[in-house]
Write a protein that holds these residues in place. Structure first.
Motif, mmCIF file in Angstrom:
data_model
loop_
_atom_site.group_PDB
_atom_site.id
_atom_site.type_symbol
_atom_site.label_atom_id
_atom_site.label_comp_id
_atom_site.label_asym_id
_atom_site.label_seq_id
_atom_site.Cartn_x
_atom_site.Cartn_y
_atom_site.Cartn_z
ATOM 1 N N SER A 202 -0.828 98.410 -17.154
ATOM 2 C CA SER A 202 -0.042 97.470 -17.950
ATOM 3 C C SER A 202 0.598 96.406 -17.069
ATOM 4 C CB SER A 202 1.037 98.220 -18.739
ATOM 5 O OG SER A 202 0.460 99.167 -19.624
ATOM 6 N N ALA A 203 1.070 96.830 -15.892
ATOM 7 C CA ALA A 203 1.654 95.863 -14.955
ATOM 8 C C ALA A 203 0.591 94.916 -14.409
ATOM 9 C CB ALA A 203 2.345 96.602 -13.817
ATOM 10 N N ILE A 204 -0.601 95.431 -14.149
ATOM 11 C CA ILE A 204 -1.696 94.584 -13.660
ATOM 12 C C ILE A 204 -2.066 93.542 -14.709
ATOM 13 C CG2 ILE A 204 -4.117 94.579 -12.967
ATOM 14 C CD1 ILE A 204 -3.661 97.391 -11.836
ATOM 15 N N LYS B 2 -3.730 86.745 -5.793
ATOM 16 C CA LYS B 2 -4.971 87.353 -5.341
ATOM 17 C C LYS B 2 -4.914 88.859 -5.561
ATOM 18 C CE LYS B 2 -5.695 83.869 -1.751
ATOM 19 N NZ LYS B 2 -5.887 83.629 -0.300
ATOM 20 N N ASP B 3 -6.084 89.479 -5.483
ATOM 21 C CA ASP B 3 -6.143 90.930 -5.684
ATOM 22 C C ASP B 3 -5.320 91.660 -4.633
ATOM 23 O OD1 ASP B 3 -7.766 90.409 -7.790
ATOM 24 O OD2 ASP B 3 -9.623 91.099 -6.850
ATOM 25 N N ALA B 4 -5.349 91.169 -3.401
ATOM 26 C CA ALA B 4 -4.580 91.826 -2.335
ATOM 27 C C ALA B 4 -3.084 91.778 -2.619
ATOM 28 C CB ALA B 4 -4.887 91.174 -0.994
ATOM 29 N N GLN B 5 -2.611 90.684 -3.208
ATOM 30 C CA GLN B 5 -1.193 90.577 -3.531
ATOM 31 C C GLN B 5 -0.816 91.528 -4.661
ATOM 32 O OE1 GLN B 5 -1.430 86.203 -4.058
ATOM 33 N NE2 GLN B 5 0.221 86.095 -2.569
ATOM 34 N N ILE B 6 -1.675 91.645 -5.667
ATOM 35 C CA ILE B 6 -1.404 92.581 -6.757
ATOM 36 C C ILE B 6 -1.420 94.022 -6.239
ATOM 37 C CG2 ILE B 6 -2.227 93.414 -8.995
ATOM 38 C CD1 ILE B 6 -3.377 90.676 -9.523
ATOM 39 N N MET B 7 -2.311 94.302 -5.304
ATOM 40 C CA MET B 7 -2.368 95.636 -4.726
ATOM 41 C C MET B 7 -1.076 95.963 -3.987
ATOM 42 S SD MET B 7 -6.310 95.451 -3.360
ATOM 43 C CE MET B 7 -6.176 96.905 -2.320
ATOM 44 N N ARG B 8 -0.512 94.976 -3.292
ATOM 45 C CA ARG B 8 0.745 95.210 -2.586
ATOM 46 C C ARG B 8 1.910 95.404 -3.553
ATOM 47 N NH1 ARG B 8 -1.256 91.237 1.124
ATOM 48 N NH2 ARG B 8 -0.095 89.611 0.034
ATOM 49 N N THR C 5 -5.692 99.668 -6.743
ATOM 50 C CA THR C 5 -6.938 99.402 -6.029
ATOM 51 C C THR C 5 -7.627 98.182 -6.630
ATOM 52 O OG1 THR C 5 -8.212 100.860 -7.485
ATOM 53 C CG2 THR C 5 -7.235 101.834 -5.507
ATOM 54 N N LYS C 6 -8.550 97.595 -5.862
ATOM 55 C CA LYS C 6 -9.269 96.412 -6.333
ATOM 56 C C LYS C 6 -10.162 96.748 -7.531
ATOM 57 C CE LYS C 6 -10.427 93.486 -3.269
ATOM 58 N NZ LYS C 6 -11.052 92.750 -2.143
ATOM 59 N N THR C 7 -10.676 97.971 -7.572
ATOM 60 C CA THR C 7 -11.526 98.368 -8.696
ATOM 61 C C THR C 7 -10.736 98.393 -9.996
ATOM 62 O OG1 THR C 7 -12.831 99.724 -7.181
ATOM 63 C CG2 THR C 7 -13.083 100.154 -9.528
ATOM 64 N N THR C 8 -9.515 98.915 -9.945
ATOM 65 C CA THR C 8 -8.674 98.952 -11.144
ATOM 66 C C THR C 8 -8.314 97.555 -11.604
ATOM 67 O OG1 THR C 8 -7.756 101.056 -10.374
ATOM 68 C CG2 THR C 8 -6.571 99.913 -12.121
ATOM 69 N N ILE C 9 -8.019 96.658 -10.655
ATOM 70 C CA ILE C 9 -7.683 95.283 -11.013
ATOM 71 C C ILE C 9 -8.867 94.602 -11.698
ATOM 72 C CG2 ILE C 9 -7.012 93.036 -10.097
ATOM 73 C CD1 ILE C 9 -5.581 94.513 -7.838
ATOM 74 N N ALA C 10 -10.071 94.811 -11.151
ATOM 75 C CA ALA C 10 -11.264 94.200 -11.744
ATOM 76 C C ALA C 10 -11.530 94.739 -13.148
ATOM 77 C CB ALA C 10 -12.468 94.445 -10.841
ATOM 78 N N SER C 11 -11.317 96.038 -13.351
ATOM 79 C CA SER C 11 -11.558 96.614 -14.672
ATOM 80 C C SER C 11 -10.559 96.106 -15.702
ATOM 81 C CB SER C 11 -11.499 98.142 -14.591
ATOM 82 O OG SER C 11 -10.202 98.575 -14.208
ATOM 83 N N VAL C 12 -9.302 95.907 -15.290
ATOM 84 C CA VAL C 12 -8.301 95.370 -16.220
ATOM 85 C C VAL C 12 -8.586 93.910 -16.526
ATOM 86 C CG1 VAL C 12 -5.858 94.835 -16.496
ATOM 87 C CG2 VAL C 12 -6.540 97.018 -15.505
ATOM 88 N N GLU D 71 5.542 86.859 -3.426
ATOM 89 C CA GLU D 71 4.084 86.768 -3.571
ATOM 90 C C GLU D 71 3.684 85.560 -4.423
ATOM 91 O OE1 GLU D 71 2.046 88.382 -1.928
ATOM 92 O OE2 GLU D 71 3.193 90.083 -1.174
ATOM 93 N N VAL D 72 4.482 85.257 -5.456
ATOM 94 C CA VAL D 72 4.173 84.101 -6.303
ATOM 95 C C VAL D 72 4.316 82.805 -5.515
ATOM 96 C CG1 VAL D 72 4.944 82.788 -8.316
ATOM 97 C CG2 VAL D 72 4.751 85.270 -8.452
ATOM 98 N N GLN D 73 5.401 82.686 -4.722
ATOM 99 C CA GLN D 73 5.587 81.490 -3.909
ATOM 100 C C GLN D 73 4.499 81.365 -2.847
ATOM 101 O OE1 GLN D 73 9.560 81.690 -2.333
ATOM 102 N NE2 GLN D 73 10.534 81.547 -4.351
ATOM 103 N N ARG D 74 4.109 82.484 -2.305
ATOM 104 C CA ARG D 74 3.048 82.462 -1.293
ATOM 105 C C ARG D 74 1.723 82.005 -1.893
ATOM 106 N NH1 ARG D 74 1.462 87.725 2.443
ATOM 107 N NH2 ARG D 74 -0.131 86.702 3.724
ATOM 108 N N ALA D 75 1.418 82.492 -3.098
ATOM 109 C CA ALA D 75 0.182 82.077 -3.763
ATOM 110 C C ALA D 75 0.237 80.602 -4.138
ATOM 111 C CB ALA D 75 -0.044 82.930 -5.006
ATOM 112 N N ALA D 76 1.418 80.103 -4.523
ATOM 113 C CA ALA D 76 1.545 78.696 -4.889
ATOM 114 C C ALA D 76 1.328 77.789 -3.679
ATOM 115 C CB ALA D 76 2.916 78.434 -5.501
ATOM 116 N N LYS D 77 1.779 78.224 -2.504
ATOM 117 C CA LYS D 77 1.588 77.419 -1.299
ATOM 118 C C LYS D 77 0.122 77.379 -0.883
ATOM 119 C CE LYS D 77 6.183 78.174 0.658
ATOM 120 N NZ LYS D 77 6.954 78.757 1.790
#
Length: 238
Positions: free
Chosen positions: A107-109, A120-126, A131-138, A168-174
């Motif tokens: 739900s959070a993903i 990015k997937d790495a940021q969501i994982m942190r 895992t990247k597989t769960t992020i892709a499935s969601v 993480e949001v500010q980092r992704a925006a930069k």
């Protein structure tokens, strides 16, 4: 460095067997309770433990032991190690998520994917410890529970802090390239303006030349197909 010697019980066994130090001195040096030291001396504790010489390991000197044997109130001091061991670098692994919260990670993903697609997937994982597989499935709606998933803020769920999310949001925006914005009207280059003026002059001169050619043609047709103007005047006078 810790104030207690390595293997305190083994050190206490050796000191009791090989020195005349009091129980209080041994207990203070090994950071053990004095009753436990007495039990070791009586053979009620630490049975089968082989004594370890603190002098051979560089934790205590012979002079320090002699000072303690000469003065029962003297407290032994642990020798400073001549070898400085570097501190082990803390490895950053995936964020630990309590077992009671792990079922809420999809739900959070889903919330992060919808509200912050720049992550990015790495940021969501942190952030949520997934895992990247769960992020892709969601993201692809192929998760086994995709039909009942409800987007929920990971901060509200306790999976990450607001500071971590904002970072993480500010980092992704930069890292995301910014779109070039319209800066207003600008002057055309000289090559463009001169080219247009030359084309206009050429068109104007061609048009005027064309007009002149048409007038000459009609005048010539009149002289060829009809009578001259002098002949018309003479006939009218007759």
């Amino acid at each position: 460095m810790s104030n207690a010697p390595l293997m305190p019980k083994a050190t206490a066994v050796w000191l009791l067997d090989n020195t005349a130090l009091t129980f209080d001195q041994v207990a203070d040096f090994t950071k053990m309770h004095v009753l436990e030291v007495k039990a070791i001396a009586d053979g009620d504790a630490a049975q089968g433990i082989k004594g370890m010489d603190p002098i051979s390991t560089g934790q205590l000197t012979r002079d320090e032991i002699e000072k303690g044997e000469g003065d029962p109130d003297y407290r032994l001091k642990l020798a400073e190690s001549k070898v400085v061991l570097p501190q082990a670098a803390k490895k950053k692994g995936p964020r630990y998520t309590p077992v009671s919260r792990r079922h809420e990670r999809p739900s959070a993903i889903l919330w992060l994917v919808r509200n912050h697609p720049e992550l990015k997937d790495a940021q969501i994982m942190r952030l949520v410890g997934t895992t990247k597989t769960t992020i892709a499935s969601v993201r692809d709606r192929t998760h086994w529970n995709a039909a009942t998933l409800t987007p929920m803020d990971p901060v509200t769920l306790g999976l990450c802090s607001q500071l971590d999310l904002d970072f993480e949001v500010q980092r992704a925006a930069k890292e995301k390239p910014t779109d070039q914005q319209y800066g207003g009207a600008t002057l055309l280059p000289a090559s463009e303006t001169t080219r247009k003026e030359a084309e206009f002059e050429a068109a104007s001169s061609g048009k005027s030349q064309e007009d002149l050619d048409v007038d000459a043609v009609f005048a010539k047709l009149k002289t060829i197909g009809g009578k001259k103007p002098e002949d018309e005047d003479e006939e009218g006078g007759f």
